[in-house]
Design a protein around this motif. Sequence first.
Motif, PDB file in Angstrom:
ATOM      1  N   ASP A  28       9.574  88.615 -65.932  1.00  0.00           N
ATOM      2  CA  ASP A  28      10.864  89.329 -66.105  1.00  0.00           C
ATOM      3  C   ASP A  28      10.785  90.568 -66.809  1.00  0.00           C
ATOM      4  OD1 ASP A  28      12.348  86.931 -65.364  1.00  0.00           O
ATOM      5  OD2 ASP A  28      12.591  86.149 -67.558  1.00  0.00           O
ATOM      6  N   GLU A  29       9.802  90.867 -67.597  1.00  0.00           N
ATOM      7  CA  GLU A  29       9.309  92.247 -67.879  1.00  0.00           C
ATOM      8  C   GLU A  29       8.913  93.243 -66.835  1.00  0.00           C
ATOM      9  OE1 GLU A  29       6.132  94.657 -70.730  1.00  0.00           O
ATOM     10  OE2 GLU A  29       6.616  92.307 -71.338  1.00  0.00           O
ATOM     11  N   VAL A  30       8.246  92.650 -66.008  1.00  0.00           N
ATOM     12  CA  VAL A  30       7.831  93.506 -64.689  1.00  0.00           C
ATOM     13  C   VAL A  30       8.948  93.865 -63.973  1.00  0.00           C
ATOM     14  CG1 VAL A  30       6.728  93.262 -62.449  1.00  0.00           C
ATOM     15  CG2 VAL A  30       5.438  92.409 -64.306  1.00  0.00           C
ATOM     16  N   VAL A  31       9.829  92.933 -63.736  1.00  0.00           N
ATOM     17  CA  VAL A  31      11.278  93.380 -62.939  1.00  0.00           C
ATOM     18  C   VAL A  31      11.809  94.236 -63.630  1.00  0.00           C
ATOM     19  CG1 VAL A  31      13.353  92.228 -61.923  1.00  0.00           C
ATOM     20  CG2 VAL A  31      11.310  90.935 -61.901  1.00  0.00           C
ATOM     21  N   GLU A  32      11.951  93.993 -65.143  1.00  0.00           N
ATOM     22  CA  GLU A  32      12.754  95.125 -65.856  1.00  0.00           C
ATOM     23  C   GLU A  32      12.118  96.354 -65.704  1.00  0.00           C
ATOM     24  OE1 GLU A  32      15.565  96.505 -68.340  1.00  0.00           O
ATOM     25  OE2 GLU A  32      15.797  94.628 -67.478  1.00  0.00           O
ATOM     26  N   ARG A  33      11.035  96.449 -65.952  1.00  0.00           N
ATOM     27  CA  ARG A  33      10.288  97.715 -66.156  1.00  0.00           C
ATOM     28  C   ARG A  33      10.249  98.503 -64.792  1.00  0.00           C
ATOM     29  NH1 ARG A  33       4.925  96.744 -69.389  1.00  0.00           N
ATOM     30  NH2 ARG A  33       4.576  98.816 -68.635  1.00  0.00           N
ATOM     31  N   LEU A  34      10.312  97.614 -63.429  1.00  0.00           N
ATOM     32  CA  LEU A  34      10.268  98.233 -62.196  1.00  0.00           C
ATOM     33  C   LEU A  34      11.433  98.833 -61.950  1.00  0.00           C
ATOM     34  CD1 LEU A  34       8.543  95.777 -59.945  1.00  0.00           C
ATOM     35  CD2 LEU A  34       7.887  97.926 -60.141  1.00  0.00           C
ATOM     36  N   TRP A  35      12.809  98.108 -62.359  1.00  0.00           N
ATOM     37  CA  TRP A  35      13.958  98.519 -62.107  1.00  0.00           C
ATOM     38  C   TRP A  35      14.209  99.963 -63.160  1.00  0.00           C
ATOM     39  CZ3 TRP A  35      17.444  98.951 -58.566  1.00  0.00           C
ATOM     40  CH2 TRP A  35      18.527  99.295 -59.207  1.00  0.00           C
ATOM     41  N   GLU A  36      13.874  99.695 -64.237  1.00  0.00           N
ATOM     42  CA  GLU A  36      13.997 100.875 -65.192  1.00  0.00           C
ATOM     43  C   GLU A  36      13.431 102.231 -64.424  1.00  0.00           C
ATOM     44  OE1 GLU A  36      16.486 101.422 -67.481  1.00  0.00           O
ATOM     45  OE2 GLU A  36      17.006  99.336 -66.869  1.00  0.00           O
ATOM     46  N   HIS A  37      12.276 102.042 -64.090  1.00  0.00           N
ATOM     47  CA  HIS A  37      11.439 103.112 -63.384  1.00  0.00           C
ATOM     48  C   HIS A  37      11.876 103.579 -62.148  1.00  0.00           C
ATOM     49  CE1 HIS A  37       8.019 105.668 -62.903  1.00  0.00           C
ATOM     50  NE2 HIS A  37       7.917 105.127 -61.801  1.00  0.00           N
ATOM     51  N   ILE A  38      12.095 103.028 -61.266  1.00  0.00           N
ATOM     52  CA  ILE A  38      12.503 103.262 -60.106  1.00  0.00           C
ATOM     53  C   ILE A  38      13.979 103.563 -59.738  1.00  0.00           C
ATOM     54  CG2 ILE A  38      10.476 101.978 -58.695  1.00  0.00           C
ATOM     55  CD1 ILE A  38      12.343  99.604 -57.876  1.00  0.00           C
ATOM     56  N   SER A  39      15.134 103.214 -60.658  1.00  0.00           N
ATOM     57  CA  SER A  39      16.239 103.623 -60.437  1.00  0.00           C
ATOM     58  C   SER A  39      16.755 104.550 -61.439  1.00  0.00           C
ATOM     59  CB  SER A  39      17.061 102.294 -61.101  1.00  0.00           C
ATOM     60  OG  SER A  39      16.714 102.167 -62.322  1.00  0.00           O
ATOM     61  N   ALA A  40      15.808 105.212 -62.068  1.00  0.00           N
ATOM     62  CA  ALA A  40      15.813 106.435 -62.840  1.00  0.00           C
ATOM     63  C   ALA A  40      16.563 107.817 -61.937  1.00  0.00           C
ATOM     64  CB  ALA A  40      14.788 106.816 -63.783  1.00  0.00           C
ATOM     65  N   ASP A  41      17.507 108.298 -62.527  1.00  0.00           N
ATOM     66  CA  ASP A  41      17.947 109.627 -61.804  1.00  0.00           C
ATOM     67  C   ASP A  41      16.849 110.356 -61.236  1.00  0.00           C
ATOM     68  OD1 ASP A  41      20.721 108.573 -62.299  1.00  0.00           O
ATOM     69  OD2 ASP A  41      20.952 110.233 -63.854  1.00  0.00           O
ATOM     70  N   ASP A  82       0.114  98.860 -61.082  1.00  0.00           N
ATOM     71  CA  ASP A  82      -1.084  98.882 -61.899  1.00  0.00           C
ATOM     72  C   ASP A  82      -0.615  98.908 -63.360  1.00  0.00           C
ATOM     73  OD1 ASP A  82      -2.553  98.456 -59.628  1.00  0.00           O
ATOM     74  OD2 ASP A  82      -3.705 100.502 -59.788  1.00  0.00           O
ATOM     75  N   SER A  83       0.283  99.721 -63.717  1.00  0.00           N
ATOM     76  CA  SER A  83       0.675  99.597 -65.152  1.00  0.00           C
ATOM     77  C   SER A  83       1.216  98.461 -65.716  1.00  0.00           C
ATOM     78  CB  SER A  83       1.659 100.780 -65.483  1.00  0.00           C
ATOM     79  OG  SER A  83       2.969 100.647 -64.823  1.00  0.00           O
ATOM     80  N   LEU A  84       1.810  97.694 -64.596  1.00  0.00           N
ATOM     81  CA  LEU A  84       2.710  96.457 -65.092  1.00  0.00           C
ATOM     82  C   LEU A  84       1.933  95.213 -64.898  1.00  0.00           C
ATOM     83  CD1 LEU A  84       5.964  97.434 -63.318  1.00  0.00           C
ATOM     84  CD2 LEU A  84       5.655  97.457 -65.537  1.00  0.00           C
ATOM     85  N   ARG A  85       0.798  95.309 -64.264  1.00  0.00           N
ATOM     86  CA  ARG A  85      -0.244  94.117 -64.240  1.00  0.00           C
ATOM     87  C   ARG A  85      -0.601  93.527 -65.554  1.00  0.00           C
ATOM     88  NH1 ARG A  85      -0.571  93.897 -59.374  1.00  0.00           N
ATOM     89  NH2 ARG A  85      -1.354  95.232 -57.791  1.00  0.00           N
TER      90      ARG A  85
END
Length: 173
Positions: free
Chosen positions: A74-87, A66-69
Motif C-alpha cells: 500500500d505504501e509503494v502504491v501511495e508513494r508511486l502515485w504521489e510521485h508520478i502524478s505530481a504537476d 529502487d527507492s521503494l524497494r
Amino acid sequence: MTRRSELLDAAYTYVLEHGLAGMSLRPLARATGTSPRVLLYLFGSKDELVREILARGRRDQLTLLDSLRGAPFDEVVERLWEHISADERRGTVRLFFEAYVASLSADPGPWQDFAHQSVRDWLRLLREAQPAAAPDVAEARATRTLALLRGLLLDLLACDEPQRLRRGLDHVQ
C-alpha cells in the motif's frame, strides 16, 4: 560534466517540454545551444539520441522504483502515485507514454522493448511488495494495480483532474 552529458540533459529537458513525436534536430539544437551537426557527431544519429533520452528517463524511473524497494504494498502504491502524478512530472509522464506506445509499433526503432522492460520493472516492484502473498496472487494484484496506475495517469494527462483520480485510486486499494 562532458559536453555530451550536458547536451543529453538539455535534450531530455527539451523533450519533457515538447515531446518526442516529430522531434527535429534543428529546433532541438537551437534550444540546447548547439548545432544539428554537433548533436549528430556526439550521438551518431537521431535514433541514438532518442535512445539516450529514453535511457535517461528510464534511469530516473528505475531510481524511483529502487527507492521503494522493501516498502509494504500500500505504501509503494501511495508513494508511486504521489510521485508520478505530481504537476511537475507531467512532461515525464507524457514522454513515458509516447515511448511506451511507440515501442509497440511494428517497427519500434529506438523505442524497441521500452514498454516490455517498463512493465517487467514495475511488476517486479509490486510483486516484491507482497512477500506474504502466494506468487499467483501477488502477480495478479501487481498486474491489476499497474493497469490502474497507468490508466489513471492517462486520464490525468487527458483531463488534469488529480482529485477525481486520487479518489478513484483510494476506492480501489
